[in-house]
Scaffold this motif. Structure first.
Motif, PDB file in Angstrom:
ATOM      1  N   ASP A 145      12.971  39.634   2.982  1.00 25.51           N
ATOM      2  CA  ASP A 145      14.242  38.923   3.153  1.00 25.51           C
ATOM      3  C   ASP A 145      14.060  37.730   4.085  1.00 25.51           C
ATOM      4  OD1 ASP A 145      15.325  40.933   1.626  1.00 25.51           O
ATOM      5  OD2 ASP A 145      16.356  41.924   3.301  1.00 25.51           O
ATOM      6  N   VAL A 177      16.336  35.253   6.106  1.00 28.59           N
ATOM      7  CA  VAL A 177      17.736  35.276   6.537  1.00 28.59           C
ATOM      8  C   VAL A 177      18.053  34.063   7.401  1.00 28.59           C
ATOM      9  CG1 VAL A 177      19.517  36.611   7.704  1.00 28.59           C
ATOM     10  CG2 VAL A 177      17.648  37.797   6.523  1.00 28.59           C
ATOM     11  N   ALA A 201      14.175  37.878  -1.138  1.00 24.72           N
ATOM     12  CA  ALA A 201      15.628  37.693  -1.116  1.00 24.72           C
ATOM     13  C   ALA A 201      15.977  36.597  -0.106  1.00 24.72           C
ATOM     14  CB  ALA A 201      16.331  38.998  -0.737  1.00 24.72           C
ATOM     15  N   ILE A 209      18.959  35.114   2.057  1.00 27.95           N
ATOM     16  CA  ILE A 209      20.236  35.640   2.553  1.00 27.95           C
ATOM     17  C   ILE A 209      20.856  34.674   3.553  1.00 27.95           C
ATOM     18  CG2 ILE A 209      21.343  37.569   3.759  1.00 27.95           C
ATOM     19  CD1 ILE A 209      18.924  39.293   2.909  1.00 27.95           C
ATOM     20  N   ASN A 262      27.765  38.252   4.169  1.00 23.91           N
ATOM     21  CA  ASN A 262      26.542  37.654   3.652  1.00 23.91           C
ATOM     22  C   ASN A 262      26.637  37.307   2.173  1.00 23.91           C
ATOM     23  OD1 ASN A 262      25.454  39.974   1.929  1.00 23.91           O
ATOM     24  ND2 ASN A 262      25.686  41.003   3.899  1.00 23.91           N
ATOM     25  N   ILE A 313      23.636  36.742  -1.058  1.00 23.85           N
ATOM     26  CA  ILE A 313      22.223  37.040  -1.281  1.00 23.85           C
ATOM     27  C   ILE A 313      21.775  36.574  -2.670  1.00 23.85           C
ATOM     28  CG2 ILE A 313      20.466  38.856  -1.330  1.00 23.85           C
ATOM     29  CD1 ILE A 313      22.368  40.584   0.343  1.00 23.85           C
ATOM     30  N   THR A 321      24.277  43.083   6.271  1.00 27.33           N
ATOM     31  CA  THR A 321      23.174  43.216   5.316  1.00 27.33           C
ATOM     32  C   THR A 321      22.525  44.592   5.434  1.00 27.33           C
ATOM     33  OG1 THR A 321      22.707  40.847   5.562  1.00 27.33           O
ATOM     34  CG2 THR A 321      21.026  42.197   4.498  1.00 27.33           C
TER      35      THR A 321
END
Length: 305
Positions: A11, A13, A94, A96, A104, A106, A251
């Motif tokens: 992820d 972020v 991912a 995010i 969030n 995604i 998340t």
């Protein structure tokens, strides 16, 4: 044994003032890298509640540094990774964005997750004590094959209908329901699942009841601050409240619930207890950024301490 067959992602972020809509760009001062994927998330959440040597992860990652990290992370969380297979596709990723309220958005690039194969699962894994946990981030046909093998061996199937496929057919949902013991959805997924089987429900409780009845299963709805609702096939309804928290990042909250719930089902506790533990685990997760970092250990769950 808890067997999780699903996705493993990295992820990326970024915290933003507002989640951008179509055609908009927002700037973030930086970004963070976390381990994710709904399958891996649920495996970590389950292992932190169930303890060492209780959870096995099955799925695929790329032959890349992200894949190395994903496997090492699972091992550091006492998840067995013997069935995590290397693929020629890159490890899933991912992207995010998290706004100031902790909500969030995604986008997932599936990569190696789309090569996941139920044929990687040896027959010895399936038995009456097996709790199989599934999501919707690997090929549906492969997840369905794993579910059917588990049911044939008298095991238990927990299926998280997330994310909802863009083209979700009536046949797909009917097959999923027939192979599932516990269906976990949020409010929107409950409505989408019901609509796919021809039920135009006005609220998620009605949708959950129709899904439970149609599949002869128990439907669990996670409803954020409203807690969780369980509807059994005979229409019985159970509720568990959500502890009050000020979220930092939501998340992985749903995955935390699913993993904690699976751990409780594996321990054969009452459904009401499983719901409560799932809500407590999900709430605590929301206090820490990232999908996995805030997932609580067993001693941090009030109902289990």
């Amino acid at each position: 044994m808890i067997l999780v067959f699903g996705s493993l992602n990295i992820d990326l972020v970024a915290k933003v003032p507002i989640i951008p809509g179509s055609g908009r760009t927002v700037l973030a001062p930086s970004y963070q890298t976390h381990f994710g994927g709904k399958g891996a998330n649920q495996a970590v959440a389950a292992a932190r509640i169930a303890g060492p040597r209780q959870v096995q992860m099955a799925g695929r990652v790329g032959r890349d540094a992200f894949g190395d990290g994903a496997i090492a992370n699972l091992r550091s969380n006492d998840v067995d990774t013997a069935l995590v297979v290397r693929a020629d596709e890159p490890t899933g990723c991912a992207f995010i964005t998290v706004d100031e309220a902790g909500e969030n958005a995604i986008t997932v690039a599936s990569g190696a997750n789309m090569t996941a194969n139920a044929g990687d699962l040896p027959a010895v894994l399936f038995g009456a004590d097996t709790v199989l946990v599934l999501q919707m981030e690997v090929p549906f046909a492969q997840a369905l094959a794993a579910a059917r093998r588990t049911r044939s061996a008298s095991g238990t199937v927990i299926w998280n209908l997330a994310p909802v496929p863009e083209k979700m057919t009536r046949e797909m949902v009917t097959e999923l329901l027939a192979a599932t013991d516990y269906l976990i959805v949020n409010e929107h997924e409950a409505l989408d699942g019901a609509a796919a089987i021809g039920v135009n429900a006005s609220d998620y409780e009605t949708a959950a009841a129709e899904l439970a009845k149609t599949g002869n299963l128990t439907c669990i709805v996670t409803a954020g601050a409203q807690g969780a609702l369980a509807v059994t096939s005979d229409g019985t309804r159970l509720r568990a409240p959500a502890p009050r928290v000020t979220p930092v990042d939501t998340t992985g909250a749903g995955d935390t619930f699913a993993g904690a719930f699976a751990a409780m089902i594996h321990e054969r506790v009452p459904l009401q207890t499983a719901l409560k533990v799932g809500c407590e685990a999900a709430a605590r997760k929301c206090l820490t950024p990232g999908a996995q970092a805030g997932m609580p250990m067993r001693a941090q769950i009030p109902s289990l301490a």
